[in-house]
Design an enzyme around this catalytic site. Structure first.
Site, PDB file in Angstrom:
ATOM      1  N   LEU A  70      26.692  46.209 -15.700  1.00 36.04           N
ATOM      2  CA  LEU A  70      27.901  46.900 -16.343  1.00 36.04           C
ATOM      3  C   LEU A  70      27.837  45.606 -17.129  1.00 36.04           C
ATOM      4  CD1 LEU A  70      29.498  49.563 -14.846  1.00 36.04           C
ATOM      5  CD2 LEU A  70      27.750  49.606 -17.307  1.00 36.04           C
ATOM      6  N   LYS A  71      27.531  44.178 -16.557  1.00 35.25           N
ATOM      7  CA  LYS A  71      27.601  42.745 -16.780  1.00 35.25           C
ATOM      8  C   LYS A  71      28.661  42.397 -16.763  1.00 35.25           C
ATOM      9  CE  LYS A  71      23.296  42.388 -19.173  1.00 35.25           C
ATOM     10  NZ  LYS A  71      22.556  44.381 -19.597  1.00 35.25           N
ATOM     11  N   PHE A  73      32.658  40.402 -16.984  1.00 35.08           N
ATOM     12  CA  PHE A  73      32.587  39.684 -16.951  1.00 35.08           C
ATOM     13  C   PHE A  73      34.490  39.676 -17.122  1.00 35.08           C
ATOM     14  CE2 PHE A  73      33.514  35.904 -20.367  1.00 35.08           C
ATOM     15  CZ  PHE A  73      32.930  34.501 -19.185  1.00 35.08           C
ATOM     16  N   GLN A 195      14.689  41.807 -28.509  1.00 32.78           N
ATOM     17  CA  GLN A 195      14.614  40.765 -27.337  1.00 32.78           C
ATOM     18  C   GLN A 195      13.018  39.764 -27.693  1.00 32.78           C
ATOM     19  OE1 GLN A 195      15.673  41.149 -24.825  1.00 32.78           O
ATOM     20  NE2 GLN A 195      15.485  42.955 -23.683  1.00 32.78           N
TER      21      GLN A 195
HETATM   22  O1  C5P Z   1      14.184  48.704 -23.764  1.00 30.14           O
HETATM   23  P1  C5P Z   1      13.801  47.037 -23.044  1.00 30.14           P
HETATM   24  O2  C5P Z   1      13.445  46.598 -22.068  1.00 30.14           O
HETATM   25  O3  C5P Z   1      14.200  46.003 -23.761  1.00 30.14           O
HETATM   26  O4  C5P Z   1      14.884  47.200 -21.043  1.00 30.14           O
HETATM   27  C1  C5P Z   1      16.150  45.745 -21.353  1.00 30.14           C
HETATM   28  C2  C5P Z   1      17.522  46.422 -20.863  1.00 30.14           C
HETATM   29  O5  C5P Z   1      17.603  45.008 -19.392  1.00 30.14           O
HETATM   30  C3  C5P Z   1      18.533  46.964 -21.303  1.00 30.14           C
HETATM   31  O6  C5P Z   1      18.519  47.782 -20.732  1.00 30.14           O
HETATM   32  C4  C5P Z   1      18.980  45.695 -21.053  1.00 30.14           C
HETATM   33  O7  C5P Z   1      19.876  45.915 -21.038  1.00 30.14           O
HETATM   34  C5  C5P Z   1      18.632  45.105 -20.067  1.00 30.14           C
HETATM   35  N1  C5P Z   1      18.838  43.628 -20.396  1.00 30.14           N
HETATM   36  C6  C5P Z   1      18.799  42.656 -21.086  1.00 30.14           C
HETATM   37  N2  C5P Z   1      18.568  41.146 -20.730  1.00 30.14           N
HETATM   38  C7  C5P Z   1      19.823  40.410 -19.583  1.00 30.14           C
HETATM   39  C8  C5P Z   1      20.108  41.862 -19.135  1.00 30.14           C
HETATM   40  C9  C5P Z   1      19.450  42.901 -19.399  1.00 30.14           C
HETATM   41  O8  C5P Z   1      17.841  43.055 -21.718  1.00 30.14           O
HETATM   42  N3  C5P Z   1      19.743  39.356 -20.155  1.00 30.14           N
END
Ligand code: C5P
Length: 241
Positions: A70-71, A73, A195
């Site tokens: 839930l990050k 902050f 991403q």
């Molecule tokens: O679907 P995908 O593989 O991109 O999911 C990545 C998951 O990791 C998501 O739930 C996203 O919220 C989480 N996440 C991320 N980057 C971060 C921290 C968490 O992608 N730095």
């Protein structure tokens, strides 16, 4: 002080991102993936269902590990309060943002009596250097990530979330006992989604990741269980090399 990394069996190094809108879908995925996934991450989408804590209990009942993403902050006292409360639930990893040393220190102190490991989010894997500049942060992601990992470790946080691209430099900066968990994993190469700093499974582990978080590459696969099993096989090869 950072605690020793969470003990993880080989097949607990794949963490599936349970990004679903409710408990019914969560239970369907846990059932569908069966033994191929033993560690689940639950985040903001599920929180909005009102069924978040039931899913935490469901995971515990089924012998799965749980990652609360839930990050957090906020001001140090508020983050300390939520961390203290969550430590009483069956939670193995929990994220806070890795921006503010005083907040991280308060969170680490509040978590001292629990087995839950705190992970600091360094720079989201959906962001690149240009995104950082647009937020007024100069420097390339790797530099900022390593700086935040050092600050998290100094504050007593147990590890970080970062891209596999930065796992090597973080490992060199923080040493062996600091946890590195990498999302943004794209087993088949970049997927053209949100991403931006993605790597494959083998690279993340070769560079020092303890665990990876994978969501869409499993969720959107034609055969999700086979996709998870293929990732597990790749992890096993990578960590026994
Ligand atoms: O679907 P995908 O593989 O991109 O999911 C990545 C998951 O990791 C998501 O739930 C996203 O919220 C989480 N996440 C991320 N980057 C971060 C921290 C968490 O992608 N730095």
């Amino acid at each position: 002080m950072s605690r020793a990394p969470l003990p993880l069996a080989a097949d607990e190094r794949l963490i599936f991102a349970l990004d679903v809108p409710g408990r019914a879908q969560a239970l369907e995925w846990i059932d569908r993936l069966g033994d191929s996934v033993r560690f689940y991450k639950i985040g903001m989408e599920l929180l909005a269902s009102g069924e978040y804590f039931q899913v935490l209990d469901d995971l515990a009942l089924q012998g799965k590990k749980a990652f609360v993403d839930l990050k957090f902050f906020d001001i140090p006292a508020t983050v300390a309060g939520v961390v203290r409360g969550l430590g009483r639930w069956p939670v193995h990893y929990c994220t806070i943002h890795g921006w503010h040393p005083a907040m991280m220190q308060a969170a680490a102190e509040a978590n001292a009596g629990s087995d839950m490991r705190l992970l600091a989010v360094t720079v989201l894997t959906s962001m690149d250097g240009q995104d950082l500049r647009s937020m007024g942060i100069s420097g390339e992601p790797e530099e900022i990530v390593v700086e935040r990992a050092r600050a998290a470790q100094a504050a007593g946080i147990d590890g970080v979330i970062a891209s596999g691209l930065e796992a090597g430099p973080i490992r060199r900066a923080t040493g062996a006992g600091f946890s590195i968990v990498c999302p943004g994993i794209r087993p088949g190469g970049p997927a053209g989604d949100d991403q931006k700093r993605s790597v494959g499974v083998a690279r993340a582990f070769a560079d020092g990741a303890d665990a990876i978080v994978v969501g869409r590459p499993i969720r959107q696969a034609a055969d999700p269980r086979a996709a998870a099993e293929a990732i597990q096989a790749e992890i096993l090869t990578a960590i026994t090399k």
